[in-house]
Design a protein around this motif. Structure first.
Motif, short mmCIF file in Angstrom:
data_model
loop_
_atom_site.label_atom_id
_atom_site.label_comp_id
_atom_site.label_asym_id
_atom_site.label_seq_id
_atom_site.Cartn_x
_atom_site.Cartn_y
_atom_site.Cartn_z
N PHE A 310 0.92 -1.17 -0.02
CA PHE A 310 -0.05 -0.08 -0.07
C PHE A 310 0.83 1.32 -0.17
CE2 PHE A 310 -3.08 3.15 1.27
CZ PHE A 310 -4.24 2.63 1.02
N ASP A 311 1.91 1.27 0.84
CA ASP A 311 2.81 2.42 0.83
C ASP A 311 3.79 2.62 -0.43
OD1 ASP A 311 2.25 3.37 3.42
OD2 ASP A 311 3.33 1.85 4.51
N GLN A 312 3.79 1.44 -1.11
CA GLN A 312 4.50 1.53 -2.30
C GLN A 312 3.62 1.97 -3.62
OE1 GLN A 312 8.01 1.11 -2.14
NE2 GLN A 312 7.35 0.57 -0.06
N GLY A 313 2.46 1.95 -3.33
CA GLY A 313 1.45 2.31 -4.33
C GLY A 313 1.38 1.41 -5.30
N ASN A 314 1.58 -0.06 -5.00
CA ASN A 314 1.14 -1.15 -5.92
C ASN A 314 0.29 -2.31 -5.30
OD1 ASN A 314 3.02 -2.23 -4.41
ND2 ASN A 314 4.60 -2.60 -5.93
N VAL A 315 -0.41 -1.94 -4.11
CA VAL A 315 -1.33 -2.82 -3.70
C VAL A 315 -2.55 -3.15 -4.68
CG1 VAL A 315 -3.07 -1.53 -2.43
CG2 VAL A 315 -2.32 -3.77 -1.37
N THR A 316 -2.69 -4.49 -4.57
CA THR A 316 -4.09 -4.88 -5.29
C THR A 316 -5.04 -5.06 -4.41
OG1 THR A 316 -3.48 -7.16 -5.23
CG2 THR A 316 -2.43 -5.83 -7.01
N GLU A 317 -6.41 -5.19 -4.96
CA GLU A 317 -7.72 -5.45 -4.16
C GLU A 317 -7.25 -7.13 -3.54
OE1 GLU A 317 -10.60 -3.62 -3.55
OE2 GLU A 317 -8.92 -2.01 -4.01
N SER A 318 -6.89 -7.89 -4.34
CA SER A 318 -6.57 -9.26 -4.03
C SER A 318 -5.67 -9.11 -2.81
CB SER A 318 -6.13 -10.18 -4.96
OG SER A 318 -5.85 -11.29 -4.69
N ASP A 319 -4.57 -8.50 -2.64
CA ASP A 319 -3.67 -8.34 -1.61
C ASP A 319 -4.44 -7.90 -0.38
OD1 ASP A 319 -1.15 -8.90 -3.29
OD2 ASP A 319 -1.02 -6.66 -3.65
N MET A 320 -5.17 -7.15 -0.38
CA MET A 320 -5.98 -6.92 0.92
C MET A 320 -7.12 -7.64 1.37
SD MET A 320 -6.10 -2.54 0.69
CE MET A 320 -6.73 -2.55 -1.02
N SER A 321 -7.76 -8.36 0.03
CA SER A 321 -8.70 -9.15 0.46
C SER A 321 -8.18 -10.57 1.04
CB SER A 321 -9.22 -9.68 -0.78
OG SER A 321 -10.30 -8.68 -1.17
N MET A 322 -7.05 -10.88 0.52
CA MET A 322 -6.28 -11.97 1.21
C MET A 322 -5.90 -12.03 2.43
SD MET A 322 -3.71 -13.43 -1.89
CE MET A 322 -4.32 -14.37 -3.29
N ALA A 323 -5.21 -10.76 2.99
CA ALA A 323 -4.82 -10.39 4.41
C ALA A 323 -6.24 -10.61 5.09
CB ALA A 323 -4.20 -9.08 4.50
N LYS A 324 -7.29 -9.89 4.85
CA LYS A 324 -8.33 -9.82 5.59
C LYS A 324 -9.20 -11.21 5.77
CE LYS A 324 -13.15 -8.62 6.72
NZ LYS A 324 -14.13 -9.48 6.74
N LEU A 325 -9.36 -12.10 4.77
CA LEU A 325 -9.75 -13.26 4.65
C LEU A 325 -8.77 -14.19 5.65
CD1 LEU A 325 -11.75 -15.66 3.65
CD2 LEU A 325 -9.85 -15.94 1.84
N LYS A 326 -7.56 -14.23 5.52
CA LYS A 326 -6.71 -15.23 5.98
C LYS A 326 -6.70 -14.72 7.89
CE LYS A 326 -3.73 -18.50 6.71
NZ LYS A 326 -4.12 -19.96 6.47
N ALA A 327 -6.59 -13.57 8.06
CA ALA A 327 -6.48 -13.14 9.27
C ALA A 327 -7.77 -13.50 10.08
CB ALA A 327 -6.16 -11.49 9.38
#
Length: 387
Positions: A310-327
């Motif tokens: 996110f800080d690098q400006g290249n996060v994807t929707e999938s990146d955030m969804s995977m983290a939310k789903l897994k956690a």
């Protein structure tokens, strides 16, 4: 990506954890047993959080916040997540980033008072018939000269009972798309006490005692055009541009609770003796601990990667969804296994485990259900192939 925390990150983690243990933990049992968070406790902890520099830490420095980068902010969220949700969310408030989208006049009225701890905000999107499908919302705002007339109902609106104003999303028209007509959405600031706007008590729920939800009702509620946040018909754009990494935030708070539950489980497994030895030496317990620790680490890495990207400006929707789903799904597993290791004592409210277990249930629902997260992840995989 660096896997070691910087000196500054370590200091923020240590400071936040110490604050949570000293100022928030002592109030947990009262809130859990009563289901109510008294205003005197809110003000007491809030003033200490402001003094410690932990209040509104998600906001940029130029508006009076701590100016944390996303990854560091998530580490801070993890530490707050160890505690009762009502206490850490209300007393150590993180105003919605969407307030940054306002004009300078709107910032003076809404943003800065929230950062100073003088006001609270709430975000109102969900309706009885429109949860994940926000385009299905029925609550509407119709233009009448220079004003807008709002009608409809929102529900499951968190802490709206104490909020001084709501950021409300309303349908304001329709547009034709290749898939048929879609609603146009506009965001509005609505002050508590505005004629035609009422807040009534919401539902009692199993998760997050003391953290309330409310039903918002609009009955010919008239607002001036100056109450529009962003542009008319561009409510989704405002939300997408400014709401920030809310799914990563949910993931981070889940990490904190899971780590607390695991710590209790490890300590109990080392202390509790049955059949002449510590129960942690039985494979049935030791393998649980190993699985819990592995799942927690996997969720943590996905969350930190999401924050870093996110800080690098290249996060994807999938990146955030995977983290939310897994956690969120990891927390459910860790909380359940921690109780299993403790046996009957795990269900007693002298320990935080039964609370963590209850609270875990909502995490797989709000900010997008687990099913929605899986849809987002699979869609990102299939789109490049035209599916």
């Amino acid at each position: 990506m660096q896997f070691a925390m910087t000196e500054e990150q370590q200091m923020i983690v240590d400071t936040t954890r110490a604050f949570v243990e000293k100022e928030i933990y002592p109030h947990e049992l009262e809130v859990e047993r009563s289901g109510h968070l008294p205003m005197e406790i809110i003000r007491e902890v809030q003033s200490k959080a402001i003094e410690a520099g932990l209040y509104a830490a998600n906001m940029p420095e130029e508006v009076g916040g701590a100016g944390l980068d996303t990854l560091t902010w998530l580490m801070y969220e993890k530490e707050l997540g160890r505690a009762n949700y009502a206490l850490h969310w209300t007393c150590v408030a993180r105003p919605s980033n969407i307030l940054l989208a306002g004009t300078e006049e709107q910032r003076e009225k809404y943003l800065y008072p929230c950062i100073r701890g003088e006001k609270w905000d709430c975000l109102a999107m969900t309706e009885p018939g429109a949860g994940s499908d926000l385009r299905g919302m029925k609550a509407s705002a119709k233009q009448d000269g220079d004003d807008f007339i709002l009608n409809g109902t929102k529900h499951f609106i968190s802490h709206a009972d104490i909020a001084d104003f709501s950021i409300v999303f309303m349908a304001t028209g329709e547009e034709e798309t290749p898939r048929g007509p879609k609603k146009l959405i506009t965001a509005f600031f609505v002050d508590k006490g505005t004629p035609g706007f009422s807040v009534r008590e919401g539902y009692r729920n199993v998760s997050h005692r003391g953290y309330t939800n409310a039903v918002l009702e609009f009955d010919n509620c008239r607002l001036p055009k100056s109450a529009v946040l962003g542009e008319v018909h561009k409510g989704f754009q405002v939300a997408n541009d400014w709401l920030g990494a809310t799914r990563l935030q949910v993931a981070a708070t889940c990490l904190g609770r899971a780590e607390r539950a695991l710590q209790h489980a490890v300590e109990y497994a080392a202390e509790r003796r049955q059949f002449g030895q510590q129960i942690g030496k039985f494979q049935g317990v030791s393998f649980k601990l190993a699985d819990m620790a592995t799942e927690l680490k996997a969720a943590e890495l996905l969350t930190w990667m999401g924050g870093w990207k996110f800080d690098q400006g290249n996060v994807t929707e999938s990146d955030m969804s995977m983290a939310k789903l897994k956690a969120t799904e990891m927390l459910a597993m860790v909380a359940d296994e921690a109780i299993q290791i403790h046996g009957g004592m795990g269900l007693m409210d002298e320990l935080p485990l039964e609370r963590i277990w209850r609270d875990a249930r909502v995490e797989r629902i709000w900010e997008g259900t687990s099913e929605i997260q899986r849809h987002i992840i699979s869609r990102e995989m299939l789109r490049p192939l035209g599916a």
